[in-house]
Design a protein around this motif. Structure first.
Motif, short mmCIF file in Angstrom:
data_model
loop_
_atom_site.label_atom_id
_atom_site.label_comp_id
_atom_site.label_asym_id
_atom_site.label_seq_id
_atom_site.Cartn_x
_atom_site.Cartn_y
_atom_site.Cartn_z
N VAL A 165 0.84 -1.20 0.00
CA VAL A 165 0.00 0.00 0.00
C VAL A 165 0.88 1.25 0.00
O VAL A 165 0.64 2.19 -0.76
N ARG A 166 1.90 1.26 0.84
CA ARG A 166 2.81 2.41 0.91
C ARG A 166 3.48 2.64 -0.44
O ARG A 166 3.55 3.78 -0.92
N LEU A 167 3.95 1.58 -1.07
CA LEU A 167 4.60 1.71 -2.39
C LEU A 167 3.62 2.20 -3.45
O LEU A 167 3.99 2.98 -4.33
N MET A 168 2.37 1.79 -3.34
CA MET A 168 1.37 2.26 -4.30
C MET A 168 1.06 3.74 -4.08
O MET A 168 0.93 4.49 -5.04
N ARG A 169 0.97 4.13 -2.83
CA ARG A 169 0.69 5.54 -2.54
C ARG A 169 1.84 6.43 -2.98
O ARG A 169 1.63 7.60 -3.33
N LEU A 170 3.05 5.88 -2.98
CA LEU A 170 4.23 6.62 -3.47
C LEU A 170 4.37 6.54 -4.99
O LEU A 170 5.30 7.09 -5.55
N LYS A 171 3.44 5.80 -5.61
CA LYS A 171 3.43 5.59 -7.07
C LYS A 171 4.67 4.85 -7.57
O LYS A 171 5.12 5.04 -8.69
N VAL A 172 5.20 3.97 -6.71
CA VAL A 172 6.32 3.11 -7.09
C VAL A 172 5.80 1.90 -7.83
O VAL A 172 6.40 1.44 -8.80
N ILE A 173 4.67 1.36 -7.38
CA ILE A 173 4.01 0.25 -8.07
C ILE A 173 2.56 0.64 -8.33
O ILE A 173 2.04 1.58 -7.73
N THR A 174 1.92 -0.08 -9.25
CA THR A 174 0.54 0.20 -9.64
C THR A 174 -0.30 -1.06 -9.50
O THR A 174 0.22 -2.14 -9.24
N TYR A 175 -1.60 -0.92 -9.72
CA TYR A 175 -2.48 -2.08 -9.70
C TYR A 175 -2.07 -3.09 -10.77
O TYR A 175 -2.21 -4.28 -10.58
#
Length: 64
Positions: free
Chosen positions: A31-41
């Protein structure tokens, strides 16, 4: 923060081998990595629908 495709792949592949207790903690890392836009769905597409839903639910709750 910029992360290479190789690093992203290693992060996500590492998740698959974790025990269920550690997975519940690792979801917060995802979740943290997604919020940082490091990974996506799209990066989660090979994971179970259950994991994808949990991550999506947490992100939605955090937006409120």
């Amino acid at each position: 923060m910029r992360i290479s495709e190789v690093e992203k792949s290693l992060i996500l592949k590492g998740f698959r081998g974790l025990s269920s207790d550690i997975k519940s903690e690792a979801i917060w890392d995802i979740v943290r990595l997604m919020r940082l836009k490091v990974i996506t769905y799209d990066d989660l597409s090979k994971f179970s629908g259950e994991l994808q839903q949990k991550v999506k639910r947490i992100i939605e709750i955090c937006k409120k």
